[in-house]
Design a protein around this motif. Structure first.
Motif, PDB file in Angstrom:
ATOM      1  N   MET A  34     -29.139 -15.681  -5.584  1.00 51.86           N
ATOM      2  CA  MET A  34     -28.019 -16.358  -4.908  1.00 51.86           C
ATOM      3  C   MET A  34     -27.413 -15.461  -3.833  1.00 51.86           C
ATOM      4  O   MET A  34     -27.021 -15.924  -2.769  1.00 51.86           O
ATOM      5  CB  MET A  34     -26.940 -16.740  -5.932  1.00 51.86           C
ATOM      6  CG  MET A  34     -27.301 -17.954  -6.756  1.00 51.86           C
ATOM      7  SD  MET A  34     -25.858 -18.648  -7.599  1.00 51.86           S
ATOM      8  CE  MET A  34     -25.651 -17.512  -8.945  1.00 51.86           C
ATOM      9  N   LEU A  96     -14.218 -23.946 -12.083  1.00 51.44           N
ATOM     10  CA  LEU A  96     -15.616 -24.315 -12.319  1.00 51.44           C
ATOM     11  C   LEU A  96     -16.118 -23.741 -13.636  1.00 51.44           C
ATOM     12  O   LEU A  96     -16.889 -24.381 -14.348  1.00 51.44           O
ATOM     13  CB  LEU A  96     -16.499 -23.827 -11.162  1.00 51.44           C
ATOM     14  CG  LEU A  96     -16.466 -24.695  -9.893  1.00 51.44           C
ATOM     15  CD1 LEU A  96     -17.169 -23.989  -8.747  1.00 51.44           C
ATOM     16  CD2 LEU A  96     -17.137 -26.053 -10.162  1.00 51.44           C
ATOM     17  N   TRP A 100     -17.673 -25.899 -16.652  1.00 50.98           N
ATOM     18  CA  TRP A 100     -18.986 -25.624 -17.254  1.00 50.98           C
ATOM     19  C   TRP A 100     -18.859 -25.395 -18.760  1.00 50.98           C
ATOM     20  O   TRP A 100     -19.701 -25.813 -19.545  1.00 50.98           O
ATOM     21  CB  TRP A 100     -19.639 -24.409 -16.597  1.00 50.98           C
ATOM     22  CG  TRP A 100     -20.500 -24.774 -15.411  1.00 50.98           C
ATOM     23  CD1 TRP A 100     -20.252 -24.489 -14.096  1.00 50.98           C
ATOM     24  CD2 TRP A 100     -21.755 -25.483 -15.438  1.00 50.98           C
ATOM     25  NE1 TRP A 100     -21.263 -24.998 -13.309  1.00 50.98           N
ATOM     26  CE2 TRP A 100     -22.190 -25.603 -14.094  1.00 50.98           C
ATOM     27  CE3 TRP A 100     -22.525 -26.035 -16.460  1.00 50.98           C
ATOM     28  CZ2 TRP A 100     -23.382 -26.251 -13.757  1.00 50.98           C
ATOM     29  CZ3 TRP A 100     -23.712 -26.685 -16.124  1.00 50.98           C
ATOM     30  CH2 TRP A 100     -24.130 -26.788 -14.779  1.00 50.98           C
TER      31      TRP A 100
ATOM     32  N   LEU B  20     -21.311 -18.603 -17.656  1.00 50.05           N
ATOM     33  CA  LEU B  20     -20.316 -19.474 -17.036  1.00 50.05           C
ATOM     34  C   LEU B  20     -20.010 -19.015 -15.616  1.00 50.05           C
ATOM     35  O   LEU B  20     -19.899 -19.824 -14.692  1.00 50.05           O
ATOM     36  CB  LEU B  20     -19.021 -19.492 -17.865  1.00 50.05           C
ATOM     37  CG  LEU B  20     -19.083 -20.189 -19.221  1.00 50.05           C
ATOM     38  CD1 LEU B  20     -17.770 -20.001 -19.977  1.00 50.05           C
ATOM     39  CD2 LEU B  20     -19.367 -21.675 -19.053  1.00 50.05           C
ATOM     40  N   VAL B  22     -21.971 -17.266 -13.622  1.00 50.17           N
ATOM     41  CA  VAL B  22     -23.139 -17.481 -12.759  1.00 50.17           C
ATOM     42  C   VAL B  22     -23.259 -18.964 -12.392  1.00 50.17           C
ATOM     43  O   VAL B  22     -23.495 -19.315 -11.235  1.00 50.17           O
ATOM     44  CB  VAL B  22     -24.425 -16.976 -13.451  1.00 50.17           C
ATOM     45  CG1 VAL B  22     -25.659 -17.333 -12.626  1.00 50.17           C
ATOM     46  CG2 VAL B  22     -24.348 -15.464 -13.650  1.00 50.17           C
ATOM     47  N   ARG B  23     -23.043 -19.843 -13.364  1.00 48.04           N
ATOM     48  CA  ARG B  23     -23.133 -21.282 -13.073  1.00 48.04           C
ATOM     49  C   ARG B  23     -22.022 -21.741 -12.143  1.00 48.04           C
ATOM     50  O   ARG B  23     -22.231 -22.605 -11.284  1.00 48.04           O
ATOM     51  CB  ARG B  23     -23.095 -22.085 -14.375  1.00 48.04           C
ATOM     52  CG  ARG B  23     -24.393 -21.963 -15.153  1.00 48.04           C
ATOM     53  CD  ARG B  23     -24.459 -23.012 -16.240  1.00 48.04           C
ATOM     54  NE  ARG B  23     -25.635 -22.780 -17.074  1.00 48.04           N
ATOM     55  CZ  ARG B  23     -26.456 -23.749 -17.489  1.00 48.04           C
ATOM     56  NH1 ARG B  23     -26.247 -24.992 -17.130  1.00 48.04           N
ATOM     57  NH2 ARG B  23     -27.476 -23.466 -18.259  1.00 48.04           N
ATOM     58  N   ALA B  24     -20.811 -21.190 -12.324  1.00 49.78           N
ATOM     59  CA  ALA B  24     -19.700 -21.550 -11.441  1.00 49.78           C
ATOM     60  C   ALA B  24     -20.034 -21.167 -10.001  1.00 49.78           C
ATOM     61  O   ALA B  24     -19.808 -21.943  -9.068  1.00 49.78           O
ATOM     62  CB  ALA B  24     -18.417 -20.852 -11.913  1.00 49.78           C
ATOM     63  N   LEU B  25     -20.597 -19.975  -9.824  1.00 45.98           N
ATOM     64  CA  LEU B  25     -20.977 -19.526  -8.478  1.00 45.98           C
ATOM     65  C   LEU B  25     -22.042 -20.448  -7.886  1.00 45.98           C
ATOM     66  O   LEU B  25     -21.970 -20.826  -6.710  1.00 45.98           O
ATOM     67  CB  LEU B  25     -21.530 -18.094  -8.538  1.00 45.98           C
ATOM     68  CG  LEU B  25     -20.508 -16.971  -8.661  1.00 45.98           C
ATOM     69  CD1 LEU B  25     -21.200 -15.661  -9.004  1.00 45.98           C
ATOM     70  CD2 LEU B  25     -19.723 -16.827  -7.360  1.00 45.98           C
ATOM     71  N   GLU B  26     -23.014 -20.783  -8.702  1.00 51.57           N
ATOM     72  CA  GLU B  26     -24.107 -21.622  -8.198  1.00 51.57           C
ATOM     73  C   GLU B  26     -23.586 -22.996  -7.763  1.00 51.57           C
ATOM     74  O   GLU B  26     -23.970 -23.510  -6.712  1.00 51.57           O
ATOM     75  CB  GLU B  26     -25.207 -21.764  -9.258  1.00 51.57           C
ATOM     76  CG  GLU B  26     -26.399 -22.549  -8.728  1.00 51.57           C
ATOM     77  CD  GLU B  26     -27.634 -22.467  -9.615  1.00 51.57           C
ATOM     78  OE1 GLU B  26     -27.673 -21.592 -10.495  1.00 51.57           O
ATOM     79  OE2 GLU B  26     -28.540 -23.278  -9.404  1.00 51.57           O
TER      80      GLU B  26
END
Lengths: 118, 211
Positions: A34, A96, A100, B20, B22-26
């Protein structure tokens, strides 16, 4: 896979004998990829990234990873730089993460966890 | 997700704080158009051999070469794998399932956190794809065909669904023509896919000609 020299030129990047990056968990590869893509999209220059990462590693003494792993610092540095660049607004990442977490808890084990976005 | 599953018979999923973040960033970067998930998967795939399935291959090679080790592995895989110093961060429980003349084993789970990456390296992208998981359970023979693995009709295929607590390692059948081989040489025949069950160990005869 060998990395371009410019990319490999960040502080203490773990590399294998072929010059490829080394990860100790899947999420590390994800956050690494990323970072590369965000850089390629023009969010920040690579020297800016190297500086941010270096500052984060320096907070952990010698950055040897005794308290936290290399990519734990990488992740924190990435979040910080995105905030500095105005990509991540105040509270946006935290919101976010909460979303999640809720999605995971509402998902039976073995099902893919998906975030419902409008 | 289906959205209406209120069953309490199954444990819900849990993501670690790191996952969490890493997924938030993605999600954020994807929504802003800075990253493209398919391209991201492709980029990761170029590195996915880097943790390498070598750890698992060494475990399998020793199981082939050393019957005592094989017995320990089948009885308590977590402990037997730990003999090499490979232990999961989350302390997950490993179970070895062994292929033989009558049975072929394969492993599924859509969550990459349910993949024994300490022994198998990074999970391949297809392993995490919903079609793989659903089809592997419904039509394992068809999935194996697509991987180029054609098993005789009479061979039973067992599909193991990983859980948060249990990760499986498939011990493929030892190829013929490897009698007396050292563990190092044997380990070179053990592919990642053979330890997931979507492949077989390499055939040394074919390997010679390919090399």
């Amino acid at each position: 896979m060998t990395l371009p020299d410019a990319i490999a030129a960040v502080p203490r990047l773990p590399l294998d004998e072929d010059g490829g990056p080394v990860f100790s968990a899947p999420w590390e590869a994800r956050v690494f990829a990323m970072t590369l893509q965000a850089h390629q999209a023009g969010v920040f220059t690579w020297p800016e990234w190297a500086e941010t990462l270096g500052a984060e590693l320096a907070r952990d003494g010698d950055g040897s990873g005794e308290t936290l792993g290399y990519y734990d610092h990488w992740l924190t540095a990435f979040e910080k730089l995105l905030k500095v660049k105005g990509v991540a607004g105040a509270g946006q990442l935290a919101d976010l993460q909460t979303a999640w977490d809720a999605a995971a808890k509402a998902t039976p084990h073995g099902q893919p966890i998906e975030l419902q976005r409008r | 997700m289906s959205g209406h599953d209120h069953s309490h018979d199954h444990d819900h999923s849990e993501l670690s704080d790191i996952e969490l973040r890493v997924r938030a960033l993605e999600t954020l970067l994807t929504e802003k158009g800075y990253i493209d998930p398919p391209a991201l998967d492709e980029l990761i795939e170029t590195y996915e051999t880097k943790i390498g399935p070598k750890n698992g291959a060494r475990v399998v090679a020793r199981a082939w070469a050393d019957p005592d080790y094989r017995d320990r592995l089948m009885k308590d895989a977590t402990a037997a794998i730990a003999e090499f110093g490979f232990t999961g961060r989350q302390g997950e429980h490993m179970v070895a399932v062994e292929n033989d003349e009558t049975t072929h084993n394969m492993v599924v789970c859509t969550l990459c956190s349910c993949y024994p990456w300490t022994v198998l390296g990074l999970p391949p992208v297809w392993y995490k794809s919903p079609p793989y998981r659903s089809r592997a359970v419904r039509d394992p023979r068809g999935v194996l065909d697509e991987f180029g693995v054609h098993l005789p009709e009479e061979k039973e295929i067992r599909v193991w669904d990983s859980t948060a607590e249990v990760r499986y390692l498939v011990i493929p059948e030892r190829p013929h023509g490897t009698h007396g081989w050292s563990e190092d040489r044997l380990a070179e025949l053990v592919t990642r896919d053979s330890m997931i069950g979507t492949g077989l160990a390499l055939d040394p005869a074919k390997r010679e000609t390919a090399a």
